[in-house]
Every structure is written in structure tokens, then in C-alpha cells.
Design an enzyme around this catalytic site. Structure first.
Site, mmCIF file in Angstrom:
data_model
loop_
_atom_site.group_PDB
_atom_site.id
_atom_site.type_symbol
_atom_site.label_atom_id
_atom_site.label_comp_id
_atom_site.label_asym_id
_atom_site.label_seq_id
_atom_site.Cartn_x
_atom_site.Cartn_y
_atom_site.Cartn_z
ATOM 1 C CG HIS A 137 -5.975 -8.170 0.148
ATOM 2 N ND1 HIS A 137 -6.192 -8.602 -1.178
ATOM 3 C CD2 HIS A 137 -5.980 -6.987 0.047
ATOM 4 C CE1 HIS A 137 -6.157 -7.664 -2.010
ATOM 5 N NE2 HIS A 137 -5.784 -6.534 -1.106
ATOM 6 N NE ARG A 161 -3.871 -2.059 2.307
ATOM 7 C CZ ARG A 161 -3.552 -3.332 2.902
ATOM 8 N NH1 ARG A 161 -2.188 -3.754 3.671
ATOM 9 N NH2 ARG A 161 -4.316 -4.291 2.883
ATOM 10 C CE1 TYR A 218 -1.214 -25.467 6.532
ATOM 11 C CE2 TYR A 218 -2.196 -24.155 4.929
ATOM 12 C CZ TYR A 218 -1.703 -25.626 5.399
ATOM 13 O OH TYR A 218 -1.378 -26.456 4.438
ATOM 14 N NE ARG A 228 -2.784 -3.024 -2.263
ATOM 15 C CZ ARG A 228 -2.359 -3.860 -1.207
ATOM 16 N NH1 ARG A 228 -1.019 -4.132 -1.138
ATOM 17 N NH2 ARG A 228 -2.935 -4.509 -0.846
ATOM 18 C CE LYS A 253 -8.110 -0.951 4.411
ATOM 19 N NZ LYS A 253 -8.663 -0.927 3.058
ATOM 20 C CG HIS A 275 -4.223 1.388 -3.914
ATOM 21 N ND1 HIS A 275 -4.856 0.342 -4.076
ATOM 22 C CD2 HIS A 275 -4.151 1.570 -2.380
ATOM 23 C CE1 HIS A 275 -5.258 -0.238 -3.122
ATOM 24 N NE2 HIS A 275 -4.778 0.306 -1.901
#
Length: 399
Positions: A353, A237, A363, A330, A264, A327
Site C-alpha cells: 500500500h 494482488r 525509511y 489480501r 500498481k 483479492h
């Protein structure tokens, strides 16, 4: 009643001038004139103050006397009623929407990244019409009126986000016993719908190649040029990149560890550094390595570069907001990596995310790091090939 006149008040000597019904004007030696009302309640003689003349006029003093006498007829002590109103006003201020919102924000200090918390504070600040209202008394129309002001400015998405933040404050008030319900639940469909837009991004390989060559040709501050190139290589970001700190980077280990406080989603994040990314960082280390930030502000070195720096650099290179954004790197990486055959789970993890399933999230962090290291190097090599105009055969993930 009604014995006093304005002329009598102005020419009055020190003493008491009675108007009737218990109301009198106390004239002191200093010349000050104070309204008082003498009355009896529960067998006791009491005194009520109405303020000073001329701030409180004769007509207003009489009105206050009449209101006090009406309370006495109902069996209410006007002095106690006044004290109750003052207490209610203090309680109302303590339990106003603004006070509860500030309390809720203070509790989010460890849960929200500073930039996210600041944005929440800004959004709640836009709801000024309900700030002073007792939160328990706020109804859906009150909130809607405040949101309509935001909406009328053409910032529809901002209105929706302000509604979401208000809802969080109301739910907190409900949980702490200061409100019965969240009135924003009744506003579903009341605001104009948000037209979904995505960050402009270049994803076509030939256009990506042109962008990369443009980045190489950027003429400006060396740190800005480095930030542009790392934007493409690391696709973090924009706020995470500009606040990158040297203490977070291990060039020998080829990794950048971003602490949870700056993320974030409030989870620490590892960014594997391809050899190309390490080379860029080593190149600017002599310039900023002695400072806290990798990309310090030119005006204030103890702060990171402005959030508009990358965007402004893209504009200088000829890329407007409808073509490419900070942005957008991304989206560019996500699109190309998916088409190159990399696992969506690996890509999503590298994009940081959030994983809704907490067990699966742990995991994924442990399972995907080796794949992410390989993917980030393959991505950097792929960009090199695009930039040079080679016949690109992208390295695909093992199936």
C-alpha cells in the site's frame, strides 16, 4: 435569379448554365456537372465551388449562394470564411476531448502500470458523447450526460471512476492552455452515490483452515493449484501473482522482486518467500521453469494465466463471489496478521500500500524488510498449523 430547372440541367450540353446571382452550373465534356459561383471581392473576380450535381441539388446550391451573398453584404469573403471553417474544424479535432485524452494517456506511459493505463483508456472510452467536442467548449451538463449513460446501465462506480479520469484530462488541458477550467468540479453530488463494498474474504480462523484444506484438495492444473496456495501465502494482488516471472524470483535468497513497472503504485516491491512458498515454486519449476512466466497461459505460453483462473478455481471448490475472491486473500492475511499482533506498518508495507509521506516511505522500505521476512515465515507456519487442525498459538511480533 432562379433561371435553371431540373429538366434544363439534365439535358444541358457542355458549357455554363447561369441561374442568377453569380450561380452557374459548369457542364464538362465528360458529363460531370459542377456548381460554381462567380463573385467580386476587393475589386477581384473570384470563384466559389459548391460541389457536384446531383449530390448537391439545385435548391441546395441556391441556398449556399444566398449564404455566400449574405457574407459579401457583411464585407466577408466567402472563400476565406470557408477556409477559416476548415482550419477551425482541424483545430477542433486536434483539441477535441478524445485527442487531449489520448495525449494525456501517452504521457502516463511511465507513470502508470500497463493494466492501470489500459483501465484508464477503457474508462475514457466510455465518454463517447464528448469525444469529438472541442475540450474548451465542454460544459458540466455535457459531461453529466455522458456519465448518465454509464450510470443508467447500473454501473454507478464505473461512472464515478470515468468522472475522475475525465477530470484528470481536463486538468491536463488547463495546464497546457487548451481549456480554462475543469467542468467535472461542478458535478459533485450529481451522480448516484457509490455503495461501498469490499472484496469477499474469509477471516475466521476455522473457516480459513477449511479453505486451506480445500486448496490442498484442488484437482486441476498443477500451476493453478500452486497459484492458489501461493495466493494464501504471499497475499499479493492477483494481477501481480499471475504475471510472476521466473527472472524475478531468487529461490536461494528466498525472495521475489516485482519491478516497479508491474506494481500498481509504480514502486518496486520485495516479497519475502517463506520456506513453504519456495517449496511450491521448486515443485512447479520443472513444468514452467524454461518459460518466462511462472504461471503461463495454457493456450498461449508466452502470456500469463488468465485473470479469471484463480476465481474460477475458487468457484470449482465451492466458494462463490460472496464468500471468497482472489483479492480476498489480501484481506484475509491483513485481518489475521493484525490480530496476531504484527505492526500495522509492516503489514501495510507487505501489502504494498502506498505511503503518502515519501521520506517515510523510503525509511519504511529499509526499516521493515527484516520484520517482513520474519512475518512472512510466521504467517506460512500459522497457515500450516491451521490446515493441520493444531491448537494454534500464533507467533506474535516482538513488542
Amino acid at each position: 435569379m432562379g433561371k435553371l430547372t431540373a429538366l434544363a440541367i439534365k439535358s444541358a450540353a457542355p458549357g455554363k448554365l447561369f441561374d442568377g446571382g453569380g450561380l452557374f452550373l459548369l457542364v464538362r465534356q465528360s458529363g460531370s456537372r459542377l456548381w460554381r459561383m462567380k463573385y467580386r471581392f476587393a475589386g477581384k473576380e473570384l470563384l466559389l465551388s459548391f460541389g457536384a450535381y446531383p449530390e448537391v441539388s439545385l435548391a441546395e446550391a441556391r441556398q449556399r449562394r444566398d449564404e455566400a451573398r449574405a457574407l459579401l453584404r457583411e464585407g466577408v469573403d466567402p472563400s476565406q470564411a470557408r477556409r477559416a471553417r476548415k482550419v477551425a474544424a482541424r483545430v477542433g479535432a486536434a483539441e477535441s476531448f478524445r485527442a487531449i485524452a489520448d495525449e494525456w494517456l501517452a504521457r502516463q506511459k511511465d507513470a502508470l502500470a500497463p493494466v492501470t493505463r489500459a483501465k484508464a483508456q477503457w474508462l475514457l472510452g466510455l465518454l463517447a458523447p464528448i469525444h469529438a467536442m472541442p475540450i474548451a467548449a465542454i460544459a458540466a451538463p455535457d459531461v453529466l450526460a455522458a456519465l448518465r449513460r454509464i450510470e443508467s446501465a447500473g454501473t454507478i462506480e464505473t461512472a464515478h471512476r470515468a468522472r475522475q479520469k475525465a477530470s484528470q484530462v481536463f486538468r491536463y488541458a488547463v495546464a497546457t492552455g487548451r481549456a480554462m477550467r475543469d467542468p467535472t468540479a461542478d458535478l459533485r453530488g450529481a451522480l448516484a452515490p457509490v455503495v461501498a463494498t469490499s472484496h469477499a474474504a474469509i477471516t475466521d480462523p476455522s473457516k480459513v483452515a477449511e479453505l486451506l484444506r480445500a486448496l490442498d484438495g484442488y484437482i486441476g492444473q498443477p500451476t493453478t493449484a500452486a497459484a492458489l496456495k501461493l495466493s494464501a501465502l504471499l497475499f499479493v494482488r492477483p494481477g501481480e501473482l499471475r504475471a510472476m516471472e521466473w527472472a524475478e524470483v531468487d529461490l536461494d535468497a528466498h525472495e521475489w522482486r516485482i519491478p516497479a513497472s508491474r506494481m500498481k503504485m509504480r514502486e518496486g516491491h520485495v516479497v519475502p518467500l517463506a520456506t513453504q512458498a519456495v517449496a511450491i515454486l521448486r515443485a512447479i519449476q520443472p513444468l514452467t521453469g524454461s518459460r518466462r512466466y511462472v504461471f503461463p497461459s495454457l493456450r498461449t505460453p508466452d502470456r500469463p494465466m488468465s485473470e479469471n483462473t484463480i476465481t474460477a478455481a475458487l468457484r470449482r471448490l465451492g466458494y462463490d463471489g460472496d464468500t471468497m475472491t482472489a483479492h480476498g486473500f489480501r484481506a484475509m492475511a491483513s485481518t489475521r496478521l493484525n490480530e496476531m499482533g504484527w505492526s500495522p506498518d509492516v503489514i501495510e508495507r507487505q501489502l504494498a500500500h502506498a505511503e503518502r509521506n515519501k521520506v517515510r516511505a523510503v525509511y519504511n522500505r529499509a526499516m521493515y524488510l527484516k520484520e517482513r521476512i520474519r512475518m512472512m515465515q510466521a504467517w506460512a507456519d500459522y497457515l500450516d498449523a491451521l490446515r493441520s487442525g493444531s491448537n494454534v498459538v500464533p507467533m506474535r511480533a516482538a513488542r
